[in-house]
Motif scaffolding. Structure first.
Motif, short mmCIF file in Angstrom:
data_model
loop_
_atom_site.label_atom_id
_atom_site.label_comp_id
_atom_site.label_asym_id
_atom_site.label_seq_id
_atom_site.Cartn_x
_atom_site.Cartn_y
_atom_site.Cartn_z
N GLU A 90 -12.29 27.17 -34.26
CA GLU A 90 -12.56 26.94 -35.45
C GLU A 90 -12.96 25.19 -35.63
O GLU A 90 -13.77 24.54 -36.03
CB GLU A 90 -11.60 26.87 -36.68
CG GLU A 90 -12.07 26.64 -38.13
CD GLU A 90 -13.12 27.64 -38.48
OE1 GLU A 90 -13.93 27.58 -39.50
OE2 GLU A 90 -13.36 28.84 -37.89
N LEU A 91 -11.82 24.30 -34.88
CA LEU A 91 -11.96 23.26 -34.62
C LEU A 91 -13.33 22.85 -33.85
O LEU A 91 -14.05 21.85 -33.89
CB LEU A 91 -10.65 22.68 -33.80
CG LEU A 91 -10.62 21.26 -33.62
CD1 LEU A 91 -10.44 20.20 -34.79
CD2 LEU A 91 -9.37 20.92 -32.62
N GLU A 92 -13.67 23.74 -32.70
CA GLU A 92 -14.87 23.40 -31.75
C GLU A 92 -16.08 23.55 -32.78
O GLU A 92 -17.03 22.96 -32.31
CB GLU A 92 -14.64 24.58 -30.86
CG GLU A 92 -15.75 24.31 -29.74
CD GLU A 92 -15.38 25.55 -28.54
OE1 GLU A 92 -15.82 25.47 -27.26
OE2 GLU A 92 -14.86 26.56 -28.87
N ARG A 93 -16.07 24.66 -33.72
CA ARG A 93 -17.28 24.64 -34.44
C ARG A 93 -17.51 23.37 -35.27
O ARG A 93 -18.70 23.03 -35.59
CB ARG A 93 -17.16 25.75 -35.27
CG ARG A 93 -17.08 27.16 -34.77
CD ARG A 93 -17.01 28.22 -35.91
NE ARG A 93 -16.79 29.61 -35.23
CZ ARG A 93 -15.68 30.21 -35.03
NH1 ARG A 93 -14.69 29.84 -35.61
NH2 ARG A 93 -15.78 31.37 -34.66
N ARG A 94 -16.38 23.01 -35.68
CA ARG A 94 -16.55 21.73 -36.87
C ARG A 94 -16.59 20.22 -36.40
O ARG A 94 -16.99 19.54 -36.97
CB ARG A 94 -15.53 21.95 -37.99
CG ARG A 94 -15.41 23.39 -38.50
CD ARG A 94 -14.42 23.22 -39.71
NE ARG A 94 -14.10 24.51 -40.30
CZ ARG A 94 -13.39 24.72 -41.30
NH1 ARG A 94 -12.81 23.43 -42.06
NH2 ARG A 94 -13.21 25.78 -41.76
N THR A 95 -16.02 20.10 -35.03
CA THR A 95 -15.78 18.81 -34.46
C THR A 95 -16.72 18.56 -33.15
O THR A 95 -16.60 19.44 -32.25
CB THR A 95 -14.31 18.68 -34.22
OG1 THR A 95 -13.71 19.05 -35.56
CG2 THR A 95 -14.11 17.21 -33.88
N ASP A 96 -17.36 17.57 -33.16
CA ASP A 96 -18.17 17.04 -31.85
C ASP A 96 -17.18 16.72 -30.65
O ASP A 96 -16.04 16.27 -31.24
CB ASP A 96 -18.88 15.92 -32.33
CG ASP A 96 -20.28 16.29 -33.33
OD1 ASP A 96 -20.46 17.50 -33.29
OD2 ASP A 96 -20.90 15.57 -33.75
N GLY A 97 -17.49 17.08 -29.57
CA GLY A 97 -16.77 16.71 -28.39
C GLY A 97 -15.63 17.55 -28.29
O GLY A 97 -14.45 16.78 -27.77
N VAL A 98 -15.46 18.70 -28.80
CA VAL A 98 -14.34 19.57 -28.37
C VAL A 98 -14.69 20.99 -27.85
O VAL A 98 -15.64 21.44 -27.80
CB VAL A 98 -13.53 20.07 -30.01
CG1 VAL A 98 -12.46 20.77 -29.56
CG2 VAL A 98 -13.28 18.83 -30.70
N THR A 99 -13.63 21.39 -26.75
CA THR A 99 -14.09 22.65 -26.19
C THR A 99 -12.70 23.40 -26.00
O THR A 99 -11.52 22.80 -25.68
CB THR A 99 -14.69 22.21 -24.75
OG1 THR A 99 -14.93 23.44 -24.21
CG2 THR A 99 -13.63 21.61 -23.80
#
Length: 364
Positions: free
Chosen positions: A224-233
């Protein structure tokens, strides 16, 4: 030949702990300060007693031991003491009880993914921490369980690890996004610096779910963090992570541990994994301001930012709802760490560059 420095005794919360070779240099002088001796390491842990005991109390603890000191050229071996072969290399992980453990120190039995079992130190008093430090322990790696039930975690851990060209500042930014997600589902998270370049967020949970459940909840939160936040994997394979903050969901597996709050880290200057408030984290750009020589005064003046961490234990259901939703939408589990046997529901454990099909289970 120079004579050895006589051992000294340190008062650790009313218990005497003998410190041999007190003048041995553990952290050589650097731009962050002068030499740090073995005695200073032990005295540091006594000085942060409230914080370190809160972080370790009644938890099985693996010890990262640097008995010769954190000196240039020394390496931490991947081998540990779980196989009965003893320490290897300059530094190592101690996963079995050390010889000579004081009679007042407590232990608890755990089992590893391999099926092996071991008794581990289970601190309930700062003297146990000081004794481990006297034995060369620099960093304390507690399990996310209590001794009363070592199979039911009471903590979910979010590990934000800079990868590629990203830095601590990027991890701080993503930490703010984690807080927004947790606020949305009514969960309180407690952040801390990793003591290196990352950020950790701890969540106390009801001790009713398995390690597998907690890992699934972490995967759902990470995605969910990956969907909503740039620069996350959340990509497990390094070749897929790119210049992003990696959310290491596998830190929630059995026997995967993170340096505790108030633990020293084996880097020059004796940096400390330090609890901070969310407001402090947002304004922080240099984790190296938290060291063995600055954190005791901070703890005394502003208190422990994790003071209330045990006040509420949350339900995992909001995060497990996300997990079930993702399964319904065709996502799968993710690869486990290499020391694990093949796990139920796990995709093929192979690097994407060596496999033509997409087996990662990550968002595409």
């Amino acid at each position: 030949m120079a004579s050895k420095t006589a051992a000294v005794e340190v008062d650790a919360g009313g218990r005497a702990v003998r410190v041999s070779s007190p003048d041995r240099v553990i952290f050589p002088a650097s731009e962050l300060g002068g030499d740090v001796t073995k005695l200073e390491v032990v005295e540091y842990y006594v000085a942060v007693a409230d914080g370190i005991v809160r972080a370790l109390r009644d938890r099985p603890v693996s010890l990262e031991r640097w008995p010769k000191g954190v000196l240039p050229g020394m390496k931490l071996t991947a081998r540990d003491a779980t196989h009965g072969r003893g320490p290897q290399g300059d530094a190592f992980y101690q996963k079995r009880l050390m010889r000579g453990m004081p009679e007042w120190a407590k232990s608890v039995r755990v089992h590893f993914p391999s099926g092996r079992r071991a008794d581990q130190l289970c601190p309930d008093h700062v003297a146990a921490v000081a004794w481990a430090a006297q034995m060369g322990a620099i960093t304390f790696h507690p399990w996310p369980v209590r001794s009363i039930d070592v199979d039911r975690p009471d903590e979910l851990r979010i590990d934000l690890d800079p990868h590629g060209t990203t830095s601590f500042v990027d991890a701080v930014r993503v930490g703010g996004a984690v807080k927004e997600l947790l606020d949305e589902v009514g969960i309180v998270g407690f952040p801390k610096t990793s003591g290196k370049n990352g950020v950790h967020v701890y969540i106390r949970i009801e001790p009713k779910w398995t390690f597998t459940d907690v890992r699934h909840a972490a995967i759902a939160l990470g995605r969910e963090l990956e969907r909503r936040t740039d620069g996350v994997t959340t990509a497990w394979w390094k070749e897929e992570r790119g210049d992003n903050i990696f959310v290491d969901v596998n830190q929630n597996c059995r026997d995967r541990t993170i340096a505790s709050a108030y633990s020293l880290r084996p880097k020059e200057g004796g940096p400390v994994s330090t609890p901070v408030t969310w407001d402090e984290l947002a304004d922080l750009d240099d984790p190296n301001e938290f060291t063995l020589r600055t954190v005791p005064a901070r703890l005394e003046s502003v208190g422990d930012a994790h003071y209330a961490i045990d006040d509420v234990h949350h339900s995992l259901e909001p995060l497990l709802d996300w997990w079930r939703r993702d399964l319904d939408n065709g996502l799968t589990d993710m690869p486990y760490p290499p020391e694990y046997p093949k796990m139920p529901g796990e995709p093929k454990r192979v690097q994407p560059s060596r496999n033509r099909s997409d087996t990662s289970g990550n968002i595409v």
